[in-house]
Enzyme design. Structure first.
Site, mmCIF file in Angstrom:
data_model
loop_
_atom_site.group_PDB
_atom_site.id
_atom_site.type_symbol
_atom_site.label_atom_id
_atom_site.label_comp_id
_atom_site.label_asym_id
_atom_site.label_seq_id
_atom_site.Cartn_x
_atom_site.Cartn_y
_atom_site.Cartn_z
ATOM 1 N N TYR A 141 0.821 -1.216 0.000
ATOM 2 C CA TYR A 141 0.000 0.000 0.000
ATOM 3 C C TYR A 141 0.855 1.267 0.000
ATOM 4 O O TYR A 141 0.354 2.360 -0.205
ATOM 5 C CB TYR A 141 -0.944 0.028 1.208
ATOM 6 C CG TYR A 141 -1.995 -1.065 1.197
ATOM 7 C CD1 TYR A 141 -2.259 -1.801 0.048
ATOM 8 C CD2 TYR A 141 -2.734 -1.361 2.335
ATOM 9 C CE1 TYR A 141 -3.212 -2.805 0.037
ATOM 10 C CE2 TYR A 141 -3.696 -2.362 2.335
ATOM 11 C CZ TYR A 141 -3.924 -3.084 1.179
ATOM 12 O OH TYR A 141 -4.863 -4.076 1.171
ATOM 13 N N LYS A 189 3.856 -15.125 1.593
ATOM 14 C CA LYS A 189 3.736 -15.801 0.292
ATOM 15 C C LYS A 189 5.161 -16.031 -0.196
ATOM 16 O O LYS A 189 5.563 -15.590 -1.283
ATOM 17 C CB LYS A 189 2.911 -14.908 -0.661
ATOM 18 C CG LYS A 189 2.518 -15.574 -1.957
ATOM 19 C CD LYS A 189 1.475 -16.659 -1.805
ATOM 20 C CE LYS A 189 1.197 -17.315 -3.143
ATOM 21 N NZ LYS A 189 0.342 -18.517 -3.020
ATOM 22 N N ASP A 221 -2.475 -18.192 1.314
ATOM 23 C CA ASP A 221 -3.639 -18.911 0.774
ATOM 24 C C ASP A 221 -4.071 -20.017 1.734
ATOM 25 O O ASP A 221 -5.268 -20.237 1.967
ATOM 26 C CB ASP A 221 -3.371 -19.433 -0.643
ATOM 27 C CG ASP A 221 -1.951 -19.936 -0.850
ATOM 28 O OD1 ASP A 221 -1.084 -19.653 -0.004
ATOM 29 O OD2 ASP A 221 -1.698 -20.623 -1.845
ATOM 30 N N ASP A 249 -10.462 -9.062 7.937
ATOM 31 C CA ASP A 249 -11.889 -9.031 7.617
ATOM 32 C C ASP A 249 -12.472 -10.449 7.636
ATOM 33 O O ASP A 249 -13.579 -10.663 8.115
ATOM 34 C CB ASP A 249 -12.129 -8.392 6.241
ATOM 35 C CG ASP A 249 -12.521 -6.930 6.369
ATOM 36 O OD1 ASP A 249 -12.062 -6.299 7.343
ATOM 37 O OD2 ASP A 249 -13.279 -6.432 5.520
#
Ligand code: NAD
Length: 357
Positions: A141, A189, A221, A249
């Site tokens: 971000y 990852k 994942d 979330d």
């Protein structure tokens, strides 16, 4: 103990729920002999309306002088147009940056009394008590980016981490795990991303300093899957900004309602920013029906992490549990056979339980 708390009620239901958070803190102060002073300041849409800025300099200065900041929520439909030059949400990013808070903590605890509020089966979520520690000020971000121009073009965002950024958040995760069940799951990852390989190496190095804490590494994942399959096995999860954004979330849905979830954002020192996970809920603002428990539990995190008052923090959490066990519910978590209460009544019930803790 003496402590200065700045409150930033913000917009929508923010002022309604922050008032109940303050009530809980005041009840703790009375019960345990502390002295807390509260200073209210502007942020978000109400700050834009009053000063033109979503985070007036004066607000930031007051927060920097405080021991802790308790925030409500920002967001006002009047400023929803994405082309609007100033938006309430800019105040959020600015205050996190201004206070240097780089670790976002989101505990997710499933209350026995609310097992049926979740979309997952009760037997899967019973005993869930986990903490997601998300890196908040680095990663994709904030890395170099390019917008695509024209109808076809190239756009990119870049995930950048330095070893220091990873190290400081890893230390926070391990220190917190030590006070909990002693397990850290580092999510990355690393099979694809170089920034994740750095993340995994540095977290593994830091783990060596905490021999009493178990480290598990997991690909993001797989973590997304296991959060739904066996969430009760997690203790502390630590992860990069974007992965944490998504996983928090997902994890929040285990608890059933947004109105139940607190958060803390911490930096190097003890000062922190505490806020419910939910937004300003303009659809129910001003009706006295918002669930104040996320704000009240955020006040509990403030006691634990900024003031190091563990017993007092626990008193807030026990009060929430007791009031739910007695059947009191705001509208968002109501079920057949429960006792409906409004925002203020819920806050009064919690404060009363704290007084008798
Ligand atoms: P929201 O969290 O405000 O509301 C989502 C739904 O959950 C609504 O139906 C709302 O009524 C309900 N809800 C939320 N909190 C509740 C509570 N305490 N008790 C009972 N019900 C509750 O999310 P949204 O509708 O997507 O966003 C509304 C505004 O809030 C937007 O302007 C958004 O940008 C802003 N927002 C701010 C924050 C923040 O300040 N940290 C976070 C998310 C969204």
């Amino acid at each position: 103990m003496e402590a200065r708390v700045v409150t930033l009620p913000g917009d929508g239901i923010g002022p309604e729920v922050v008032a109940e958070g303050v009530k809980a803190l005041q009840a703790v102060a009375d019960r345990y002999g502390h002295h807390f002073t509260f200073e209210e300041r502007l942020i978000g849409g109400c700050a834009i309306a009053a000063t033109g800025s979503p985070l007036p300099e004066e607000t930031l200065e007051a927060c920097r002088r405080a021991d802790a900041v308790l925030m409500g929520a920002v967001g006002d439909p009047r400023y929803d147009d994405p082309r609007s030059p100033v938006r309430p949400e800019q105040g959020l990013l600015a205050i996190r940056k201004g206070l240097g808070v780089f670790a976002n903590l989101r505990p997710v605890k499933v209350y026995r009394q609310l097992l049926h509020a979740s979309t997952l089966k009760p037997e899967v979520i019973a005993d869930v008590d986990l903490l997601v520690v998300r890196e908040l000020t680095g990663g994709i971000y904030f890395g170099p980016r390019q917008e695509a121009t024209g109808s076809d073009g190239t756009a990119y965002d870049t995930m950048v981490y330095t070893a220091d950024e990873v190290r400081r958040i890893a230390h926070i995760a391990f220190r917190l795990a030590r006070r909990r069940r002693g397990k850290v799951t580092s999510v990355d990852k690393a099979n694809v991303l170089a920034a994740s390989r750095l993340w995994r190496r540095v977290v593994t190095e830091v783990a060596a300093e905490y021999p009493d804490v178990t480290l598990e590494t997991m690909l993001v994942d797989a973590a997304a899957m296991h959060l739904l399959r066996r969430p009760a096995e997690f203790d502390v999860l630590v992860t990069a900004n974007m992965f944490g954004d998504i996983l928090t979330d997902e994890a929040s849905m285990l608890a059933g309602s947004m109105g139940m979830l607190p958060s803390a954002s911490l930096g190097e020192g003890r000062r922190g920013l505490y806020e419910p996970v939910h937004g300003s809920a303009p659809d129910i603002a001003g009706q006295g029906i918002a669930n104040p428990l996320a704000a009240i539990l955020s006040a509990g995190l403030l006691l634990r992490h900024s003031l190091e008052l563990e017993e007092e923090a626990q008193a807030i959490e026990d009060a929430v549990e007791a009031v739910l066990a007695e059947g009191y519910r705001t509208r968002d978590i109501q079920e057949e056979g429960t006792i409906p209460v409004g925002t203020r009544e819920m806050g009064d019930l919690i404060a009363e339980r704290i007084s008798h803790a």
